[in-house]
Design an enzyme around this catalytic site. Structure first.
Site, PDB file in Angstrom:
ATOM      1  N   LYS A   9       0.811  -1.212   0.000  1.00  0.00           N
ATOM      2  CA  LYS A   9       0.000   0.000   0.000  1.00  0.00           C
ATOM      3  C   LYS A   9       0.857   1.281   0.000  1.00  0.00           C
ATOM      4  O   LYS A   9       2.078   1.217   0.186  1.00  0.00           O
ATOM      5  CB  LYS A   9      -0.944  -0.042   1.209  1.00  0.00           C
ATOM      6  CG  LYS A   9      -1.974  -1.176   1.088  1.00  0.00           C
ATOM      7  CD  LYS A   9      -2.749  -1.403   2.350  1.00  0.00           C
ATOM      8  CE  LYS A   9      -3.840  -0.390   2.532  1.00  0.00           C
ATOM      9  NZ  LYS A   9      -4.738  -0.748   3.667  1.00  0.00           N
ATOM     10  N   TYR A  49     -13.005  -2.184  -3.786  1.00  0.00           N
ATOM     11  CA  TYR A  49     -13.634  -1.890  -2.491  1.00  0.00           C
ATOM     12  C   TYR A  49     -15.157  -1.784  -2.621  1.00  0.00           C
ATOM     13  O   TYR A  49     -15.795  -1.028  -1.885  1.00  0.00           O
ATOM     14  CB  TYR A  49     -13.060  -0.595  -1.910  1.00  0.00           C
ATOM     15  CG  TYR A  49     -11.639  -0.724  -1.433  1.00  0.00           C
ATOM     16  CD1 TYR A  49     -11.329  -1.385  -0.251  1.00  0.00           C
ATOM     17  CD2 TYR A  49     -10.589  -0.190  -2.179  1.00  0.00           C
ATOM     18  CE1 TYR A  49     -10.019  -1.524   0.178  1.00  0.00           C
ATOM     19  CE2 TYR A  49      -9.269  -0.313  -1.751  1.00  0.00           C
ATOM     20  CZ  TYR A  49      -8.995  -0.976  -0.572  1.00  0.00           C
ATOM     21  OH  TYR A  49      -7.692  -1.100  -0.138  1.00  0.00           O
ATOM     22  N   PHE A  57     -16.905   6.756   4.530  1.00  0.00           N
ATOM     23  CA  PHE A  57     -15.447   6.801   4.654  1.00  0.00           C
ATOM     24  C   PHE A  57     -14.715   6.381   3.382  1.00  0.00           C
ATOM     25  O   PHE A  57     -13.498   6.471   3.299  1.00  0.00           O
ATOM     26  CB  PHE A  57     -14.962   5.951   5.840  1.00  0.00           C
ATOM     27  CG  PHE A  57     -15.403   4.513   5.783  1.00  0.00           C
ATOM     28  CD1 PHE A  57     -14.703   3.570   5.027  1.00  0.00           C
ATOM     29  CD2 PHE A  57     -16.523   4.093   6.496  1.00  0.00           C
ATOM     30  CE1 PHE A  57     -15.102   2.247   4.981  1.00  0.00           C
ATOM     31  CE2 PHE A  57     -16.937   2.756   6.452  1.00  0.00           C
ATOM     32  CZ  PHE A  57     -16.224   1.836   5.690  1.00  0.00           C
ATOM     33  N   ARG A  85      -1.937 -13.834   6.072  1.00  0.00           N
ATOM     34  CA  ARG A  85      -2.764 -13.040   6.985  1.00  0.00           C
ATOM     35  C   ARG A  85      -2.232 -13.137   8.416  1.00  0.00           C
ATOM     36  O   ARG A  85      -2.270 -12.167   9.168  1.00  0.00           O
ATOM     37  CB  ARG A  85      -4.220 -13.441   6.865  1.00  0.00           C
ATOM     38  CG  ARG A  85      -4.745 -13.079   5.443  1.00  0.00           C
ATOM     39  CD  ARG A  85      -6.210 -13.249   5.274  1.00  0.00           C
ATOM     40  NE  ARG A  85      -6.986 -12.369   6.100  1.00  0.00           N
ATOM     41  CZ  ARG A  85      -7.232 -11.079   5.835  1.00  0.00           C
ATOM     42  NH1 ARG A  85      -6.728 -10.516   4.766  1.00  0.00           N
ATOM     43  NH2 ARG A  85      -7.983 -10.371   6.649  1.00  0.00           N
ATOM     44  N   THR A  91      -6.000  -6.309  10.836  1.00  0.00           N
ATOM     45  CA  THR A  91      -6.127  -5.166   9.932  1.00  0.00           C
ATOM     46  C   THR A  91      -5.809  -3.860  10.646  1.00  0.00           C
ATOM     47  O   THR A  91      -5.153  -2.979  10.090  1.00  0.00           O
ATOM     48  CB  THR A  91      -7.555  -5.116   9.344  1.00  0.00           C
ATOM     49  OG1 THR A  91      -7.801  -6.347   8.665  1.00  0.00           O
ATOM     50  CG2 THR A  91      -7.720  -3.968   8.374  1.00  0.00           C
ATOM     51  N   ARG A 102       2.134  -5.687  10.221  1.00  0.00           N
ATOM     52  CA  ARG A 102       1.361  -4.497  10.593  1.00  0.00           C
ATOM     53  C   ARG A 102       1.746  -3.983  11.975  1.00  0.00           C
ATOM     54  O   ARG A 102       1.765  -2.776  12.208  1.00  0.00           O
ATOM     55  CB  ARG A 102      -0.129  -4.804  10.517  1.00  0.00           C
ATOM     56  CG  ARG A 102      -0.592  -4.995   9.076  1.00  0.00           C
ATOM     57  CD  ARG A 102      -2.041  -5.415   9.007  1.00  0.00           C
ATOM     58  NE  ARG A 102      -2.516  -5.448   7.635  1.00  0.00           N
ATOM     59  CZ  ARG A 102      -3.485  -6.238   7.215  1.00  0.00           C
ATOM     60  NH1 ARG A 102      -4.097  -7.066   8.063  1.00  0.00           N
ATOM     61  NH2 ARG A 102      -3.860  -6.208   5.956  1.00  0.00           N
ATOM     62  N   ASN A 112      -1.910   0.331   7.013  1.00  0.00           N
ATOM     63  CA  ASN A 112      -1.486  -0.936   7.604  1.00  0.00           C
ATOM     64  C   ASN A 112      -0.560  -1.729   6.674  1.00  0.00           C
ATOM     65  O   ASN A 112      -0.487  -2.938   6.754  1.00  0.00           O
ATOM     66  CB  ASN A 112      -2.711  -1.758   8.015  1.00  0.00           C
ATOM     67  CG  ASN A 112      -3.624  -2.092   6.854  1.00  0.00           C
ATOM     68  OD1 ASN A 112      -3.299  -1.840   5.694  1.00  0.00           O
ATOM     69  ND2 ASN A 112      -4.771  -2.671   7.154  1.00  0.00           N
ATOM     70  N   HIS A 115      -2.385  -4.880   1.820  1.00  0.00           N
ATOM     71  CA  HIS A 115      -3.682  -5.529   1.635  1.00  0.00           C
ATOM     72  C   HIS A 115      -3.390  -6.977   1.262  1.00  0.00           C
ATOM     73  O   HIS A 115      -2.476  -7.249   0.484  1.00  0.00           O
ATOM     74  CB  HIS A 115      -4.480  -4.881   0.486  1.00  0.00           C
ATOM     75  CG  HIS A 115      -5.562  -5.775  -0.015  1.00  0.00           C
ATOM     76  ND1 HIS A 115      -6.787  -5.865   0.615  1.00  0.00           N
ATOM     77  CD2 HIS A 115      -5.587  -6.679  -1.034  1.00  0.00           C
ATOM     78  CE1 HIS A 115      -7.517  -6.779  -0.023  1.00  0.00           C
ATOM     79  NE2 HIS A 115      -6.821  -7.281  -1.029  1.00  0.00           N
ATOM     80  N   GLU A 126      -9.281 -11.199  -7.073  1.00  0.00           N
ATOM     81  CA  GLU A 126      -8.305 -10.107  -7.033  1.00  0.00           C
ATOM     82  C   GLU A 126      -7.137 -10.360  -7.982  1.00  0.00           C
ATOM     83  O   GLU A 126      -6.681  -9.433  -8.655  1.00  0.00           O
ATOM     84  CB  GLU A 126      -7.818  -9.890  -5.591  1.00  0.00           C
ATOM     85  CG  GLU A 126      -8.902  -9.306  -4.711  1.00  0.00           C
ATOM     86  CD  GLU A 126      -8.533  -9.166  -3.254  1.00  0.00           C
ATOM     87  OE1 GLU A 126      -9.257  -8.449  -2.539  1.00  0.00           O
ATOM     88  OE2 GLU A 126      -7.523  -9.762  -2.800  1.00  0.00           O
TER      89      GLU A 126
END
Length: 138
Positions: A9, A49, A57, A85, A91, A102, A112, A115, A126
């Site tokens: 990110k 998203y 948001f 993960r 997250t 993270r 964070n 993704h 994805e």
């Protein structure tokens, strides 16, 4: 062998952490089977998203995720989705323990660092969204 999708990110890129994050994945024995850098636009962000695109948001997510180029990576390995993960931690970076990606590098829920796909169906969608046919080498 299972595949998963990750995005390094904007905060990861800004802090110069791409190499350290990828190194952690490689140390776990995961193979990088595709990667490319790109700047995310509104259309693909709304698709990616979609589950929150109508939330108040979302504009903040869109502004952050389009703020600088990011790196897309496809990783392959045994049980790679769950294991990635686990390496990332929760997250919300403020709740991620030290030693997780993270926990070590993130600052909050959005910033964070990475993704990662949350399941096999999501990973498949994805990977297809961000990599064209023939761009994944496995």
């Amino acid at each position: 062998m299972e595949k998963t999708f990750i995005i390094l990110k904007p905060d990861c890129m800004e802090k110069g952490l791409a190499g350290q994050v990828l190194s952690r994945f490689e140390k776990e024995g995961f193979a990088i089977v595709a990667s490319k850098m790109s700047k995310l636009g509104s259309e693909i962000l709304r698709e990616h998203y979609a589950h929150v695109a109508d939330k108040p948001f979302f504009p903040e997510i869109e502004a952050f995720m389009s703020s600088r180029p990011v790196i897309f990576v496809a990783l392959q390995g045994e049980n790679v989705i769950a294991r990635v993960r686990e390496l990332l931690g929760p997250t919300d970076s403020t709740k991620a323990p030290a030693g997780t990606i993270r926990g070590d590098f993130g600052t909050d829920m959005m910033r964070n660092v990475v993704h990662a796909s949350d399941g096999p169906e999501t990973a498949a969608a994805e990977l297809k969204r961000f990599f064209a046919e023939g761009e994944i080498y496995a």
